[in-house]
Design an enzyme around this catalytic site. Structure first.
Site, PDB file in Angstrom:
ATOM      1  N   ASP A  51     -61.100  62.808  -5.049  1.00 12.70           N
ATOM      2  CA  ASP A  51     -62.450  62.254  -4.879  1.00 12.70           C
ATOM      3  C   ASP A  51     -62.486  60.813  -5.391  1.00 12.70           C
ATOM      4  O   ASP A  51     -63.309  60.457  -6.230  1.00 12.70           O
ATOM      5  CB  ASP A  51     -63.476  63.116  -5.615  1.00 12.70           C
ATOM      6  CG  ASP A  51     -64.900  62.888  -5.114  1.00 12.70           C
ATOM      7  OD1 ASP A  51     -65.056  62.369  -3.984  1.00 12.70           O
ATOM      8  OD2 ASP A  51     -65.852  63.229  -5.840  1.00 12.70           O
ATOM      9  N   LYS A  53     -63.470  57.197  -5.428  1.00 10.07           N
ATOM     10  CA  LYS A  53     -64.591  56.407  -4.921  1.00 10.07           C
ATOM     11  C   LYS A  53     -65.116  55.552  -6.075  1.00 10.07           C
ATOM     12  O   LYS A  53     -64.742  55.746  -7.234  1.00 10.07           O
ATOM     13  CB  LYS A  53     -65.700  57.315  -4.390  1.00 10.07           C
ATOM     14  CG  LYS A  53     -66.220  58.338  -5.411  1.00 10.07           C
ATOM     15  CD  LYS A  53     -67.242  59.261  -4.793  1.00 10.07           C
ATOM     16  CE  LYS A  53     -67.742  60.294  -5.820  1.00 10.07           C
ATOM     17  NZ  LYS A  53     -68.753  61.196  -5.229  1.00 10.07           N
TER      18      LYS A  53
END
Length: 242
Positions: A51, A53
């Site tokens: 994940d 980001k």
């Protein structure tokens, strides 16, 4: 090191805070790349973050970056090439092979990192329905590709970075983000290669390869998520973090 806030907070700086300058953004990009390279190459078993980001890059008081939020991370033994799970993560950052097969690997992190670079450059969200309302692509990667095709570099760059003298450096970072987001994971660099490129080693060669790939596929209608309309209608079923 005392961590104070996520990168997104600094990109969306309140009026009381100055915007992130280009030098700081480049240092943050390098710090995040080094962190991912460490997870992939120096941990045993290897850690796949899954994940990557801007929200999951944390900054200290002098804007040194570390990777945070390992809630979706998976361990992968050196003898394995991927981990198969239900798809999770954040739309816009999910690599196409993970989205379609559930197989994640270090190359899915590389994809997420490439999208994160584009977020740093554009100050746009990886997935934003506001762009659809403006007849633009909701996926940041496709939006950027469209602007590059039309030679509209200035349009995509964060308005806080519009100084003419930094345009070449911004273009170089875009040139690094694109190989990281190739549809075929085998054609993406490893994170240690990304670190080298950010340090100035091999960027031109990677971009030449990317240009050739674009020429070879210029007539292709391939998109990152062929079923994007289904994705839009079923966001909550895929990720709670859009």
């Amino acid at each position: 090191m005392s961590l104070s806030h996520p990168l997104m907070h600094s990109l969306d700086h309140p009026d009381s805070e100055p915007p992130l300058d280009w030098k700081t953004r480049k240092r943050i990009a390098l710090g995040a790349a080094r962190g991912l390279a460490y997870l992939h190459d120096h941990c045993d078993p290897e850690i796949i973050h899954r994940d990557v980001k801007v929200e999951n890059v944390l900054l200290d008081e002098v804007f040194e970056a570390v990777i945070g939020d390992f809630g979706l991370a998976k361990l992968m033994g050196k003898e394995n090439t991927h981990v198969t799970t239900a798809v999770c993560g954040t739309i816009g950052h999910i690599a196409p092979e993970y989205f379609s097969t559930g197989k994640s690997s270090e190359k899915t992190d590389v994809f997420g990192y490439g999208i994160m670079l584009l977020e740093i450059i554009t100050r746009q969200r990886a997935f934003d329905l506001v762009r659809r309302a403006n007849n633009e692509n909701v996926l940041l990667l496709e939006w950027v590709k469209g602007l590059l095709k039309d030679k509209e570099l200035e349009t995509m760059v964060d308005s806080d970075l519009q100084d003419a003298h930094m345009q070449d450096e911004v273009a170089e970072l875009i040139q690094l983000a694109l190989p990281c987001t190739r549809a075929d994971p085998a054609n993406r660099p490893k994170m240690y290669e990304v670190v080298r490129m950010l340090e100035g080693n091999g960027l031109a060669e990677r971009w030449e390869e990317r240009q050739q790939e674009e020429i070879d596929h210029q007539d292709s209608n391939h998109t990152i998520h062929p079923n994007i309309h289904w994705v839009i209608e079923n966001l909550s079923a895929i990720t709670p973090d859009v």
